[in-house]
Design a protein around this motif. Structure first.
Motif, mmCIF file in Angstrom:
data_model
loop_
_atom_site.group_PDB
_atom_site.id
_atom_site.type_symbol
_atom_site.label_atom_id
_atom_site.label_comp_id
_atom_site.label_asym_id
_atom_site.label_seq_id
_atom_site.Cartn_x
_atom_site.Cartn_y
_atom_site.Cartn_z
ATOM 1 N N LEU A 14 66.449 -10.295 47.650
ATOM 2 C CA LEU A 14 65.205 -11.045 47.431
ATOM 3 C C LEU A 14 64.111 -10.577 48.390
ATOM 4 O O LEU A 14 62.940 -10.479 48.013
ATOM 5 N N GLY A 15 64.474 -10.300 49.620
ATOM 6 C CA GLY A 15 63.511 -9.788 50.592
ATOM 7 C C GLY A 15 62.944 -8.446 50.167
ATOM 8 O O GLY A 15 61.733 -8.218 50.228
ATOM 9 N N ILE A 16 63.814 -7.545 49.733
ATOM 10 C CA ILE A 16 63.369 -6.224 49.263
ATOM 11 C C ILE A 16 62.484 -6.376 48.036
ATOM 12 O O ILE A 16 61.427 -5.752 47.930
ATOM 13 N N PHE A 17 62.913 -7.235 47.094
ATOM 14 C CA PHE A 17 62.135 -7.472 45.882
ATOM 15 C C PHE A 17 60.757 -8.052 46.229
ATOM 16 O O PHE A 17 59.729 -7.604 45.719
ATOM 17 N N GLY A 18 60.739 -9.052 47.131
ATOM 18 C CA GLY A 18 59.474 -9.674 47.535
ATOM 19 C C GLY A 18 58.547 -8.685 48.222
ATOM 20 O O GLY A 18 57.339 -8.658 47.955
ATOM 21 N N CYS A 19 59.109 -7.843 49.093
ATOM 22 C CA CYS A 19 58.293 -6.827 49.776
ATOM 23 C C CYS A 19 57.713 -5.835 48.782
ATOM 24 O O CYS A 19 56.552 -5.443 48.887
ATOM 25 N N SER A 20 58.525 -5.451 47.818
ATOM 26 C CA SER A 20 58.060 -4.503 46.804
ATOM 27 C C SER A 20 56.905 -5.097 45.996
ATOM 28 O O SER A 20 55.894 -4.441 45.754
ATOM 29 N N LYS A 21 57.045 -6.334 45.575
ATOM 30 C CA LYS A 21 55.977 -6.999 44.806
ATOM 31 C C LYS A 21 54.720 -7.179 45.652
ATOM 32 O O LYS A 21 53.609 -6.956 45.187
ATOM 33 N N TYR A 22 54.905 -7.583 46.907
ATOM 34 C CA TYR A 22 53.762 -7.762 47.808
ATOM 35 C C TYR A 22 53.024 -6.439 47.999
ATOM 36 O O TYR A 22 51.790 -6.391 47.912
ATOM 37 N N ASN A 23 53.752 -5.374 48.230
ATOM 38 C CA ASN A 23 53.127 -4.062 48.417
ATOM 39 C C ASN A 23 52.394 -3.620 47.155
ATOM 40 O O ASN A 23 51.309 -3.029 47.225
ATOM 41 N N GLY A 24 52.952 -3.904 45.993
ATOM 42 C CA GLY A 24 52.276 -3.573 44.728
ATOM 43 C C GLY A 24 50.966 -4.331 44.590
ATOM 44 O O GLY A 24 49.942 -3.776 44.176
ATOM 45 N N LEU A 25 50.993 -5.623 44.956
ATOM 46 C CA LEU A 25 49.764 -6.422 44.905
ATOM 47 C C LEU A 25 48.729 -5.909 45.900
ATOM 48 O O LEU A 25 47.534 -5.856 45.601
ATOM 49 N N ALA A 26 49.186 -5.539 47.082
ATOM 50 C CA ALA A 26 48.264 -5.022 48.097
ATOM 51 C C ALA A 26 47.606 -3.731 47.615
ATOM 52 O O ALA A 26 46.400 -3.529 47.817
ATOM 53 N N LYS A 27 48.350 -2.865 46.961
ATOM 54 C CA LYS A 27 47.776 -1.612 46.434
ATOM 55 C C LYS A 27 46.744 -1.896 45.352
ATOM 56 O O LYS A 27 45.691 -1.261 45.302
ATOM 57 N N ARG A 139 25.417 5.510 36.016
ATOM 58 C CA ARG A 139 26.490 5.454 37.026
ATOM 59 C C ARG A 139 26.872 4.013 37.333
ATOM 60 O O ARG A 139 28.043 3.702 37.550
ATOM 61 N N ILE A 140 25.888 3.141 37.367
ATOM 62 C CA ILE A 140 26.175 1.726 37.609
ATOM 63 C C ILE A 140 27.055 1.183 36.487
ATOM 64 O O ILE A 140 28.036 0.482 36.745
ATOM 65 N N ALA A 141 26.718 1.509 35.254
ATOM 66 C CA ALA A 141 27.512 1.032 34.119
ATOM 67 C C ALA A 141 28.951 1.537 34.206
ATOM 68 O O ALA A 141 29.898 0.775 33.979
ATOM 69 N N VAL A 142 29.122 2.794 34.552
ATOM 70 C CA VAL A 142 30.474 3.358 34.672
ATOM 71 C C VAL A 142 31.220 2.685 35.823
ATOM 72 O O VAL A 142 32.393 2.302 35.684
ATOM 73 N N SER A 143 30.562 2.512 36.967
ATOM 74 C CA SER A 143 31.199 1.879 38.121
ATOM 75 C C SER A 143 31.591 0.435 37.825
ATOM 76 O O SER A 143 32.663 -0.027 38.219
ATOM 77 N N ARG A 144 30.725 -0.285 37.127
ATOM 78 C CA ARG A 144 31.053 -1.662 36.764
ATOM 79 C C ARG A 144 32.238 -1.700 35.807
ATOM 80 O O ARG A 144 33.112 -2.559 35.942
ATOM 81 N N ASN A 145 32.289 -0.768 34.880
ATOM 82 C CA ASN A 145 33.415 -0.699 33.952
ATOM 83 C C ASN A 145 34.713 -0.385 34.703
ATOM 84 O O ASN A 145 35.750 -1.013 34.457
ATOM 85 N N ASP A 146 34.661 0.579 35.616
ATOM 86 C CA ASP A 146 35.839 0.918 36.421
ATOM 87 C C ASP A 146 36.282 -0.274 37.276
ATOM 88 O O ASP A 146 37.478 -0.524 37.431
ATOM 89 N N PHE A 147 35.315 -0.996 37.822
ATOM 90 C CA PHE A 147 35.625 -2.183 38.615
ATOM 91 C C PHE A 147 36.332 -3.225 37.747
ATOM 92 O O PHE A 147 37.354 -3.783 38.148
ATOM 93 N N ASN A 148 35.789 -3.491 36.562
ATOM 94 C CA ASN A 148 36.413 -4.473 35.676
ATOM 95 C C ASN A 148 37.825 -4.057 35.283
ATOM 96 O O ASN A 148 38.710 -4.901 35.135
ATOM 97 N N THR A 149 38.062 -2.751 35.113
ATOM 98 C CA THR A 149 39.404 -2.260 34.798
ATOM 99 C C THR A 149 40.355 -2.544 35.957
ATOM 100 O O THR A 149 41.478 -3.013 35.751
ATOM 101 N N ALA A 150 39.915 -2.274 37.188
ATOM 102 C CA ALA A 150 40.746 -2.535 38.368
ATOM 103 C C ALA A 150 40.994 -4.033 38.532
ATOM 104 O O ALA A 150 42.119 -4.456 38.859
ATOM 105 N N VAL A 151 39.970 -4.855 38.303
ATOM 106 C CA VAL A 151 40.125 -6.310 38.398
ATOM 107 C C VAL A 151 41.097 -6.804 37.333
ATOM 108 O O VAL A 151 41.959 -7.655 37.615
ATOM 109 N N ASN A 152 40.993 -6.280 36.124
ATOM 110 C CA ASN A 152 41.910 -6.672 35.057
ATOM 111 C C ASN A 152 43.354 -6.363 35.432
ATOM 112 O O ASN A 152 44.248 -7.196 35.255
ATOM 113 N N ASP A 153 43.588 -5.178 35.958
ATOM 114 C CA ASP A 153 44.935 -4.784 36.370
ATOM 115 C C ASP A 153 45.442 -5.713 37.473
ATOM 116 O O ASP A 153 46.571 -6.202 37.426
#
Length: 192
Positions: A14-27, A139-153
């Protein structure tokens, strides 16, 4: 004895699993912050270009002072609204978008007013600034789209089980998206 070993193994897993999930969220959180940095960079570029554009217009024409004043005030307000990449709540995002929207509106009015001054439109510096401003808006439109993609993920990961348990323990919260400006769902009327 066997029960103790089994408990230790389960706790370790459980500790290993929790650390793995936490690290994924941090990334994923770091990916959102990186995408936000790109958005801020493009807005800063636009802010710098607007300042140069206003100065070019001032120097090249006896321009409508009220329009220039509104652009300058909107630019100042847009640059004063800062969001920390660690606090991208929907409310903060809306506040940021509103300030940027006011700058976009003032800039649009400036560009409409410029059409009254054909000698200004023919200067090379003005043409260059306009091309750079157009590129920056893209560029702003592309950056906003990329941001929304990262936020969605990130948000999808934070909200799904068992990630939501780890996210709650780790203090990860859903981030806000860029949204379309009010009224942009209606097609503009073009009249000749």
């Amino acid at each position: 004895m066997k029960t103790g070993i089994i408990v230790i193994i389960v706790v370790a897993l459980l500790g290993i699993f929790g650390c793995s999930k936490y690290n994924g969220l941090a990334k994923k959180d770091e990916a959102v912050q990186k995408a936000w940095g790109f958005v801020e960079t493009q807005y800063q570029r636009r802010s710098d270009l607007v300042d140069n554009l206003v100065n070019t217009v001032k120097g090249s024409a006896k321009f409508e002072q009220e329009t220039l004043t509104k652009v300058i005030e909107a630019r100042a307000k847009a640059t004063s609204v800062q969001i920390n990449a660690n606090d991208l709540s929907p409310e903060k995002m809306q506040q940021f978008q509103q300030a940027q929207g006011e700058l976009s509106g003032a800039l649009s009015r400036l560009l409409v007013s410029v059409e009254k001054y054909p000698e200004l439109q023919t200067t090379e510096q003005f043409k260059t600034l306009m091309a750079q401003l157009e590129g920056t808006e893209n560029r702003i439109a592309v950056s906003r789209n990329d941001f929304n993609t990262a936020v969605n993920d990130f948000n999808s990961t934070v909200r799904t089980f068992p990630n939501n348990v780890v996210a709650g323990l780790g203090g990860f919260k859903a981030k806000g998206y860029f949204k379309a400006a009010e009224g942009s769902d209606k097609a503009p009327k073009v009249q000749f």
